[in-house]
Motif scaffolding. Structure first.
Motif, PDB file in Angstrom:
ATOM      1  N   GLU A 215       0.827  -1.206   0.000  1.00  0.00           N
ATOM      2  CA  GLU A 215       0.000   0.000   0.000  1.00  0.00           C
ATOM      3  C   GLU A 215       0.866   1.263   0.000  1.00  0.00           C
ATOM      4  O   GLU A 215       0.594   2.219  -0.721  1.00  0.00           O
ATOM      5  N   ASP A 216       1.945   1.266   0.818  1.00  0.00           N
ATOM      6  CA  ASP A 216       2.866   2.399   0.840  1.00  0.00           C
ATOM      7  C   ASP A 216       3.506   2.592  -0.533  1.00  0.00           C
ATOM      8  O   ASP A 216       3.644   3.716  -1.026  1.00  0.00           O
ATOM      9  N   SER A 217       3.922   1.498  -1.127  1.00  0.00           N
ATOM     10  CA  SER A 217       4.563   1.551  -2.431  1.00  0.00           C
ATOM     11  C   SER A 217       3.629   2.133  -3.473  1.00  0.00           C
ATOM     12  O   SER A 217       4.014   2.980  -4.274  1.00  0.00           O
ATOM     13  N   SER A 218       2.379   1.684  -3.449  1.00  0.00           N
ATOM     14  CA  SER A 218       1.401   2.167  -4.416  1.00  0.00           C
ATOM     15  C   SER A 218       1.146   3.657  -4.232  1.00  0.00           C
ATOM     16  O   SER A 218       1.055   4.416  -5.208  1.00  0.00           O
ATOM     17  N   HIS A 219       1.070   4.089  -2.986  1.00  0.00           N
ATOM     18  CA  HIS A 219       0.828   5.509  -2.709  1.00  0.00           C
ATOM     19  C   HIS A 219       1.989   6.370  -3.201  1.00  0.00           C
ATOM     20  O   HIS A 219       1.782   7.397  -3.853  1.00  0.00           O
ATOM     21  N   ASN A 220       3.211   5.982  -2.894  1.00  0.00           N
ATOM     22  CA  ASN A 220       4.382   6.732  -3.337  1.00  0.00           C
ATOM     23  C   ASN A 220       4.480   6.778  -4.853  1.00  0.00           C
ATOM     24  O   ASN A 220       4.853   7.800  -5.430  1.00  0.00           O
ATOM     25  N   GLY A 221       4.153   5.643  -5.475  1.00  0.00           N
ATOM     26  CA  GLY A 221       4.197   5.592  -6.930  1.00  0.00           C
ATOM     27  C   GLY A 221       3.174   6.516  -7.564  1.00  0.00           C
ATOM     28  O   GLY A 221       3.470   7.244  -8.516  1.00  0.00           O
ATOM     29  N   ARG A 222       1.949   6.514  -7.029  1.00  0.00           N
ATOM     30  CA  ARG A 222       0.905   7.385  -7.570  1.00  0.00           C
ATOM     31  C   ARG A 222       1.268   8.855  -7.401  1.00  0.00           C
ATOM     32  O   ARG A 222       1.032   9.674  -8.286  1.00  0.00           O
ATOM     33  N   ASP A 223       1.813   9.184  -6.234  1.00  0.00           N
ATOM     34  CA  ASP A 223       2.196  10.576  -5.980  1.00  0.00           C
ATOM     35  C   ASP A 223       3.258  11.036  -6.969  1.00  0.00           C
ATOM     36  O   ASP A 223       3.206  12.150  -7.482  1.00  0.00           O
ATOM     37  N   PHE A 224       4.228  10.179  -7.241  1.00  0.00           N
ATOM     38  CA  PHE A 224       5.291  10.518  -8.193  1.00  0.00           C
ATOM     39  C   PHE A 224       4.710  10.708  -9.590  1.00  0.00           C
ATOM     40  O   PHE A 224       5.047  11.668 -10.295  1.00  0.00           O
ATOM     41  N   LEU A 225       3.813   9.812  -9.996  1.00  0.00           N
ATOM     42  CA  LEU A 225       3.225   9.892 -11.330  1.00  0.00           C
ATOM     43  C   LEU A 225       2.313  11.101 -11.466  1.00  0.00           C
ATOM     44  O   LEU A 225       2.230  11.712 -12.533  1.00  0.00           O
ATOM     45  N   ASP A 226       1.618  11.444 -10.390  1.00  0.00           N
ATOM     46  CA  ASP A 226       0.733  12.611 -10.434  1.00  0.00           C
ATOM     47  C   ASP A 226       1.512  13.893 -10.676  1.00  0.00           C
ATOM     48  O   ASP A 226       0.983  14.849 -11.247  1.00  0.00           O
ATOM     49  N   ARG A 227       2.768  13.911 -10.246  1.00  0.00           N
ATOM     50  CA  ARG A 227       3.594  15.122 -10.380  1.00  0.00           C
ATOM     51  C   ARG A 227       4.687  14.940 -11.445  1.00  0.00           C
ATOM     52  O   ARG A 227       5.707  15.609 -11.407  1.00  0.00           O
ATOM     53  N   ILE A 228       4.424  14.052 -12.378  1.00  0.00           N
ATOM     54  CA  ILE A 228       5.462  13.690 -13.335  1.00  0.00           C
ATOM     55  C   ILE A 228       5.913  14.888 -14.183  1.00  0.00           C
ATOM     56  O   ILE A 228       7.099  15.022 -14.501  1.00  0.00           O
ATOM     57  N   LEU A 229       4.992  15.785 -14.537  1.00  0.00           N
ATOM     58  CA  LEU A 229       5.389  16.950 -15.322  1.00  0.00           C
ATOM     59  C   LEU A 229       6.333  17.860 -14.538  1.00  0.00           C
ATOM     60  O   LEU A 229       7.319  18.357 -15.087  1.00  0.00           O
ATOM     61  N   ASP A 230       6.021  18.077 -13.266  1.00  0.00           N
ATOM     62  CA  ASP A 230       6.907  18.895 -12.434  1.00  0.00           C
ATOM     63  C   ASP A 230       8.291  18.267 -12.326  1.00  0.00           C
ATOM     64  O   ASP A 230       9.312  18.961 -12.423  1.00  0.00           O
ATOM     65  N   HIS A 231       8.337  16.958 -12.114  1.00  0.00           N
ATOM     66  CA  HIS A 231       9.618  16.258 -12.026  1.00  0.00           C
ATOM     67  C   HIS A 231      10.398  16.396 -13.333  1.00  0.00           C
ATOM     68  O   HIS A 231      11.613  16.644 -13.329  1.00  0.00           O
ATOM     69  N   PHE A 232       9.698  16.239 -14.448  1.00  0.00           N
ATOM     70  CA  PHE A 232      10.351  16.293 -15.758  1.00  0.00           C
ATOM     71  C   PHE A 232      10.954  17.672 -16.013  1.00  0.00           C
ATOM     72  O   PHE A 232      12.141  17.798 -16.354  1.00  0.00           O
ATOM     73  N   TRP A 233      10.144  18.719 -15.817  1.00  0.00           N
ATOM     74  CA  TRP A 233      10.639  20.061 -16.138  1.00  0.00           C
ATOM     75  C   TRP A 233      11.717  20.507 -15.165  1.00  0.00           C
ATOM     76  O   TRP A 233      12.633  21.260 -15.547  1.00  0.00           O
ATOM     77  N   SER A 234      11.647  20.064 -13.927  1.00  0.00           N
ATOM     78  CA  SER A 234      12.702  20.389 -12.975  1.00  0.00           C
ATOM     79  C   SER A 234      14.028  19.796 -13.418  1.00  0.00           C
ATOM     80  O   SER A 234      15.086  20.443 -13.343  1.00  0.00           O
ATOM     81  N   ARG A 235      13.978  18.553 -13.891  1.00  0.00           N
ATOM     82  CA  ARG A 235      15.203  17.902 -14.393  1.00  0.00           C
ATOM     83  C   ARG A 235      15.731  18.605 -15.639  1.00  0.00           C
ATOM     84  O   ARG A 235      16.939  18.808 -15.800  1.00  0.00           O
ATOM     85  N   VAL A 236      14.812  18.970 -16.536  1.00  0.00           N
ATOM     86  CA  VAL A 236      15.218  19.644 -17.774  1.00  0.00           C
ATOM     87  C   VAL A 236      15.862  20.991 -17.462  1.00  0.00           C
ATOM     88  O   VAL A 236      16.907  21.344 -18.016  1.00  0.00           O
ATOM     89  N   GLU A 237      15.226  21.755 -16.571  1.00  0.00           N
ATOM     90  CA  GLU A 237      15.792  23.050 -16.214  1.00  0.00           C
ATOM     91  C   GLU A 237      17.154  22.926 -15.552  1.00  0.00           C
ATOM     92  O   GLU A 237      18.056  23.737 -15.788  1.00  0.00           O
ATOM     93  N   ALA A 238      17.309  21.898 -14.724  1.00  0.00           N
ATOM     94  CA  ALA A 238      18.605  21.672 -14.102  1.00  0.00           C
ATOM     95  C   ALA A 238      19.654  21.291 -15.133  1.00  0.00           C
ATOM     96  O   ALA A 238      20.822  21.680 -15.049  1.00  0.00           O
ATOM     97  N   GLY A 239      19.232  20.540 -16.135  1.00  0.00           N
ATOM     98  CA  GLY A 239      20.158  20.091 -17.163  1.00  0.00           C
ATOM     99  C   GLY A 239      20.545  21.165 -18.156  1.00  0.00           C
ATOM    100  O   GLY A 239      21.554  21.032 -18.865  1.00  0.00           O
ATOM    101  N   THR A 240      19.746  22.237 -18.231  1.00  0.00           N
ATOM    102  CA  THR A 240      20.062  23.324 -19.177  1.00  0.00           C
ATOM    103  C   THR A 240      20.568  24.576 -18.480  1.00  0.00           C
ATOM    104  O   THR A 240      20.835  25.592 -19.129  1.00  0.00           O
ATOM    105  N   ALA A 241      20.678  24.509 -17.145  1.00  0.00           N
ATOM    106  CA  ALA A 241      21.133  25.693 -16.387  1.00  0.00           C
ATOM    107  C   ALA A 241      22.614  25.969 -16.654  1.00  0.00           C
ATOM    108  O   ALA A 241      23.390  25.057 -16.918  1.00  0.00           O
TER     109      ALA A 241
END
Length: 241
Positions: A215-241
């Motif tokens: 249940e913990d694993s499923s919750h953490n996974g859903r939370d990560f996927l729900d914010r996938i765009l934020d995670h993606f753009w944060s990585r992209v911005e860090a990679g182009t800084a």
């Protein structure tokens, strides 16, 4: 009790832009103004006779939200640009309002008929050509992330990113790269890191200290996927800084 029904020919007011209430309050305080001064300026200089100090306070507390004309007038009274009073714009209309532009200005600059542009703005669906899209991005000073959002590709990008982190990320380098027009190597690194982060969270939830659960694993996974765009753009911005 029945709710009153809108008249068939009564126009529907346009949605209000996202208002940054704390910014309005800070700007007023920095000018040494009271709500009474702001209300007077809106009445005397911008022809808004109904504005009272109580309404100004309601805006600053987030109880009420100013309309687009009210926000533009408020920016004038507070000696700031409209975009300083707007939260992070997301829609095409919000970005236009943030730049203080009229629909006619945008339509003329990008080479669209006014009615065609207004229809895109109303439906929140950009359908311009590549040349028109480039002109739009320059006029509205859109970041790559904002451009992807304004042109209605957030949903498709989210789907691709979720699939990439859950399955084989290598298969999604090309489609993601085409969608966001980024260097292939940057896309590869970003997807690989997101995949590792997601898989690491899933494993850690099950094994850390022996106290995890499915249940913990499923919750953490859903939370990560729900914010996938934020995670993606944060990585992209860090990679182009």
């Amino acid at each position: 009790m029945r709710r009153p029904q809108a008249r068939p020919n009564q126009p529907v007011p346009p949605p209000t832009p996202p208002f940054n209430a704390p910014a309005a309050r800070k700007l007023r305080a920095a000018l040494g103004m009271e709500p009474e001064h702001v209300a007077y300026g809106l009445r005397a200089s911008y022809g808004l006779p109904y504005v009272t100090p109580d309404l100004v306070v309601a805006w600053e507390r987030g109880i009420a939200v100013p309309s687009s004309p009210e926000l533009t007038a408020l920016a004038g009274v507070l000696w700031c640009a409209p975009r300083e009073l707007i939260g992070r714009p997301r829609s095409l209309r919000e970005h236009r309002v943030a730049r203080g532009l009229a629909p006619e200005d945008v339509a003329l600059t990008v080479g669209l008929e006014l009615l065609a542009y207004l229809r895109m703005e109303e439906n929140d669906e950009w359908r311009g050509t590549e040349r028109q899209s480039a002109a739009l991005a320059e006029l509205l000073e859109l970041s790559l992330r904002d451009f992807v959002t304004v042109t209605g590709r957030d949903g498709k990008l989210s789907d691709l990113l979720r699939s990439a982190v859950v399955t084989r990320w290598q298969a999604y380098v090309r489609p993601v790269g085409r969608m966001v027009s980024l260097d292939r190597r940057l896309v590869e690194v970003t997807l690989q890191e997101l995949h590792q982060d997601y898989q690491g969270k899933m494993v850690a939830s099950l094994t850390w200290g022996g106290t995890g659960s499915a249940e913990d694993s499923s919750h953490n996974g859903r939370d990560f996927l729900d914010r996938i765009l934020d995670h993606f753009w944060s990585r992209v911005e860090a990679g182009t800084a």
